[in-house]
Design a protein around this motif. Structure first.
Motif, PDB file in Angstrom:
ATOM      1  N   ALA A   4       1.066  -1.327  -0.041  1.00  0.00           N
ATOM      2  CA  ALA A   4       0.095  -0.207  -0.024  1.00  0.00           C
ATOM      3  C   ALA A   4       0.958   1.329  -0.052  1.00  0.00           C
ATOM      4  CB  ALA A   4      -0.736  -0.019   1.286  1.00  0.00           C
ATOM      5  N   VAL A   5       0.289   2.424  -0.417  1.00  0.00           N
ATOM      6  CA  VAL A   5       0.933   3.734  -0.484  1.00  0.00           C
ATOM      7  C   VAL A   5       0.919   4.068   1.066  1.00  0.00           C
ATOM      8  CG1 VAL A   5       1.018   6.176  -1.051  1.00  0.00           C
ATOM      9  CG2 VAL A   5       0.525   4.343  -2.804  1.00  0.00           C
ATOM     10  N   GLN A   6       1.668   4.582   1.610  1.00  0.00           N
ATOM     11  CA  GLN A   6       1.687   4.841   3.190  1.00  0.00           C
ATOM     12  C   GLN A   6       2.337   6.144   3.364  1.00  0.00           C
ATOM     13  OE1 GLN A   6       2.550   1.614   6.004  1.00  0.00           O
ATOM     14  NE2 GLN A   6       2.849   0.144   4.043  1.00  0.00           N
ATOM     15  N   LEU A   7       1.740   6.919   4.368  1.00  0.00           N
ATOM     16  CA  LEU A   7       2.260   8.181   4.976  1.00  0.00           C
ATOM     17  C   LEU A   7       2.662   7.612   6.099  1.00  0.00           C
ATOM     18  CD1 LEU A   7       2.489  11.162   4.764  1.00  0.00           C
ATOM     19  CD2 LEU A   7       0.528  11.135   6.111  1.00  0.00           C
ATOM     20  N   ILE A   8       4.028   8.022   6.448  1.00  0.00           N
ATOM     21  CA  ILE A   8       4.777   7.542   7.655  1.00  0.00           C
ATOM     22  C   ILE A   8       5.400   8.791   8.465  1.00  0.00           C
ATOM     23  CG2 ILE A   8       6.790   6.442   8.426  1.00  0.00           C
ATOM     24  CD1 ILE A   8       6.398   4.833   5.658  1.00  0.00           C
ATOM     25  N   ASP A  65      10.158   0.327  -5.382  1.00  0.00           N
ATOM     26  CA  ASP A  65       9.635   0.920  -4.282  1.00  0.00           C
ATOM     27  C   ASP A  65      10.312   2.279  -3.888  1.00  0.00           C
ATOM     28  OD1 ASP A  65       7.823  -1.359  -3.781  1.00  0.00           O
ATOM     29  OD2 ASP A  65       9.493  -2.255  -3.511  1.00  0.00           O
ATOM     30  N   LYS A  66       9.611   3.266  -3.450  1.00  0.00           N
ATOM     31  CA  LYS A  66      10.248   4.197  -3.230  1.00  0.00           C
ATOM     32  C   LYS A  66       9.805   4.753  -1.615  1.00  0.00           C
ATOM     33  CE  LYS A  66      10.372   6.266  -7.850  1.00  0.00           C
ATOM     34  NZ  LYS A  66      10.271   7.470  -8.761  1.00  0.00           N
ATOM     35  N   LEU A  67      10.748   5.482  -1.076  1.00  0.00           N
ATOM     36  CA  LEU A  67      10.622   6.094   0.351  1.00  0.00           C
ATOM     37  C   LEU A  67      11.179   7.391   0.313  1.00  0.00           C
ATOM     38  CD1 LEU A  67       9.700   5.739   3.251  1.00  0.00           C
ATOM     39  CD2 LEU A  67      11.962   5.128   3.955  1.00  0.00           C
ATOM     40  N   VAL A  68       9.959   8.362   0.226  1.00  0.00           N
ATOM     41  CA  VAL A  68      10.507   9.933  -0.156  1.00  0.00           C
ATOM     42  C   VAL A  68      10.432  10.593   1.137  1.00  0.00           C
ATOM     43  CG1 VAL A  68       9.758  11.706  -1.624  1.00  0.00           C
ATOM     44  CG2 VAL A  68       9.425   9.319  -2.404  1.00  0.00           C
ATOM     45  N   ARG A  69      11.306  11.682   1.200  1.00  0.00           N
ATOM     46  CA  ARG A  69      11.172  12.481   2.464  1.00  0.00           C
ATOM     47  C   ARG A  69      11.688  14.041   1.625  1.00  0.00           C
ATOM     48  NH1 ARG A  69      15.479  12.470   6.475  1.00  0.00           N
ATOM     49  NH2 ARG A  69      17.326  11.395   5.700  1.00  0.00           N
ATOM     50  N   CYS A  70      11.252  14.892   2.381  1.00  0.00           N
ATOM     51  CA  CYS A  70      11.715  16.026   2.040  1.00  0.00           C
ATOM     52  C   CYS A  70      12.582  16.791   3.244  1.00  0.00           C
ATOM     53  CB  CYS A  70      10.601  17.274   1.781  1.00  0.00           C
ATOM     54  SG  CYS A  70      11.259  18.910   1.489  1.00  0.00           S
ATOM     55  N   TYR A  95       4.803  18.868  -2.360  1.00  0.00           N
ATOM     56  CA  TYR A  95       3.479  18.239  -2.253  1.00  0.00           C
ATOM     57  C   TYR A  95       3.777  16.776  -3.083  1.00  0.00           C
ATOM     58  CZ  TYR A  95      -1.426  17.002  -2.605  1.00  0.00           C
ATOM     59  OH  TYR A  95      -2.570  16.597  -2.299  1.00  0.00           O
ATOM     60  N   ASP A  96       3.495  15.594  -2.478  1.00  0.00           N
ATOM     61  CA  ASP A  96       4.019  14.410  -2.864  1.00  0.00           C
ATOM     62  C   ASP A  96       2.844  13.522  -3.388  1.00  0.00           C
ATOM     63  OD1 ASP A  96       6.615  13.090  -3.567  1.00  0.00           O
ATOM     64  OD2 ASP A  96       6.180  11.434  -2.059  1.00  0.00           O
ATOM     65  N   VAL A  97       2.981  13.064  -4.577  1.00  0.00           N
ATOM     66  CA  VAL A  97       1.808  12.278  -5.069  1.00  0.00           C
ATOM     67  C   VAL A  97       2.092  11.149  -5.667  1.00  0.00           C
ATOM     68  CG1 VAL A  97      -0.031  12.248  -7.137  1.00  0.00           C
ATOM     69  CG2 VAL A  97       0.773  14.648  -5.809  1.00  0.00           C
ATOM     70  N   ALA A  98       1.058  10.117  -5.470  1.00  0.00           N
ATOM     71  CA  ALA A  98       1.378   8.655  -6.017  1.00  0.00           C
ATOM     72  C   ALA A  98       0.131   8.360  -6.762  1.00  0.00           C
ATOM     73  CB  ALA A  98       1.572   7.564  -5.069  1.00  0.00           C
ATOM     74  N   VAL A  99       0.243   7.890  -8.130  1.00  0.00           N
ATOM     75  CA  VAL A  99      -0.834   7.586  -8.764  1.00  0.00           C
ATOM     76  C   VAL A  99      -0.802   6.067  -9.201  1.00  0.00           C
ATOM     77  CG1 VAL A  99      -2.084   7.705 -11.046  1.00  0.00           C
ATOM     78  CG2 VAL A  99      -1.159   9.674  -9.853  1.00  0.00           C
ATOM     79  N   ASP A 100      -1.998   5.386  -8.988  1.00  0.00           N
ATOM     80  CA  ASP A 100      -2.123   3.871  -9.141  1.00  0.00           C
ATOM     81  C   ASP A 100      -2.125   3.702 -10.475  1.00  0.00           C
ATOM     82  OD1 ASP A 100      -2.999   1.146  -9.181  1.00  0.00           O
ATOM     83  OD2 ASP A 100      -4.474   1.339  -7.945  1.00  0.00           O
ATOM     84  N   VAL A 101      -1.220   2.703 -11.261  1.00  0.00           N
ATOM     85  CA  VAL A 101      -1.044   2.468 -12.767  1.00  0.00           C
ATOM     86  C   VAL A 101      -1.051   0.829 -13.102  1.00  0.00           C
ATOM     87  CG1 VAL A 101      -0.242   5.023 -13.196  1.00  0.00           C
ATOM     88  CG2 VAL A 101       1.378   2.818 -12.548  1.00  0.00           C
ATOM     89  N   GLN A 156       7.128  11.125   5.726  1.00  0.00           N
ATOM     90  CA  GLN A 156       7.668  10.368   4.427  1.00  0.00           C
ATOM     91  C   GLN A 156       6.209   9.575   3.671  1.00  0.00           C
ATOM     92  OE1 GLN A 156      11.450   8.467   5.699  1.00  0.00           O
ATOM     93  NE2 GLN A 156      10.694   8.233   7.309  1.00  0.00           N
ATOM     94  N   LEU A 157       6.691   9.359   2.478  1.00  0.00           N
ATOM     95  CA  LEU A 157       5.666   8.815   1.707  1.00  0.00           C
ATOM     96  C   LEU A 157       6.409   7.511   1.138  1.00  0.00           C
ATOM     97  CD1 LEU A 157       2.703   9.043   0.805  1.00  0.00           C
ATOM     98  CD2 LEU A 157       3.524   9.822  -1.406  1.00  0.00           C
ATOM     99  N   PHE A 158       5.697   6.325   1.597  1.00  0.00           N
ATOM    100  CA  PHE A 158       6.249   5.128   0.896  1.00  0.00           C
ATOM    101  C   PHE A 158       5.287   4.912  -0.296  1.00  0.00           C
ATOM    102  CE2 PHE A 158       5.833   0.515   0.127  1.00  0.00           C
ATOM    103  CZ  PHE A 158       7.036   0.105  -0.144  1.00  0.00           C
ATOM    104  N   VAL A 159       6.001   4.852  -1.600  1.00  0.00           N
ATOM    105  CA  VAL A 159       5.461   4.612  -2.842  1.00  0.00           C
ATOM    106  C   VAL A 159       5.737   3.177  -3.524  1.00  0.00           C
ATOM    107  CG1 VAL A 159       4.928   5.366  -5.168  1.00  0.00           C
ATOM    108  CG2 VAL A 159       5.242   7.055  -3.459  1.00  0.00           C
TER     109      VAL A 159
END
Length: 197
Positions: free
Chosen positions: A9-13, A70-75, A81-87, A109-112
């Motif tokens: 799942a996409v997760q906000l951490i 898989d990506k784990l993103v942080r600023c 503004y971080d976005v994930a789109v289901d493809v 952080q956002l896990f994509v």
């Protein structure tokens, strides 16, 4: 960290910060803690970008199989503004998106996971973004879709009429309707992100 999130799942951490008069300390990644959230991928590379103009937009990017990431993103400086789109083909949430503000101040952080296109928009000048990926860069598998695809309808937080700074490469990405997805649906639909995790 919560342990009730489905794997894939996409997760906000939201890592905890422990502060005193000197400042604060936070643990941004722990294999054991992330495994409790269903994130068991092995990260093999760390990337770091600087975007100088406000309203710089990078994305929507992904790597296709067999080199999905898989990506784990942080600023780590400024706000994005971080976005994930289901493809993922056959997903009931195909073409839907979620987004969250990540900043140096909030530490979120956002896990994509693989199967989602990823992009971010800078909300300040001189933003730095650091992210872990679970696969090495493979140019032959590099792909993406348009950030402004009206069929997806991402509500980017910028003033009406603003044209973000994008790369020439990103301007040529296809619309979702013209994308033949190689990503398989894993049984986990995209869910709204919680306010905190």
């Amino acid at each position: 960290m919560s342990s009730d999130t489905a794997p894939g799942a996409v997760q906000l951490i939201v890592p905890k910060r422990f502060g005193d008069a000197r400042g604060w300390f936070t643990e941004v990644y722990s294999a054991a803690a992330f495994a409790k959230r269903g994130i068991t991928c092995q990260f093999v590379q760390d990337n770091h970008s600087l975007s100088q103009p406000k309203f710089t937009l990078r994305g929507m990017h992904f790597q296709t199989p067999p080199h999905g990431q898989d990506k784990l993103v942080r600023c780590i400086r400024g706000r994005i503004y971080d976005v994930a789109v289901d493809v993922r083909r056959d997903s009931p949430t195909y073409g839907q998106w979620v987004g969250a503000e990540l900043s140096a101040e909030n530490g979120h952080q956002l896990f994509v996971p693989v199967g989602f296109a990823h992009a971010f928009l800078t909300l300040e000048e001189d933003c730095e973004v650091s992210y872990k990926v679970s696969g090495q860069y493979a140019p032959e598998c590099d792909g993406g879709i348009r950030w402004d695809d009206p069929a997806i309808g991402i509500d980017w937080p910028m003033p009406e009429g603003t044209v973000p700074e994008t790369s020439d490469k990103d301007k040529l990405l296809p619309l979702l309707a013209d994308f033949d997805s190689p990503f398989e649906y894993n049984g986990v639909p995209l869910s709204p992100l919680p306010v905190s995790a």
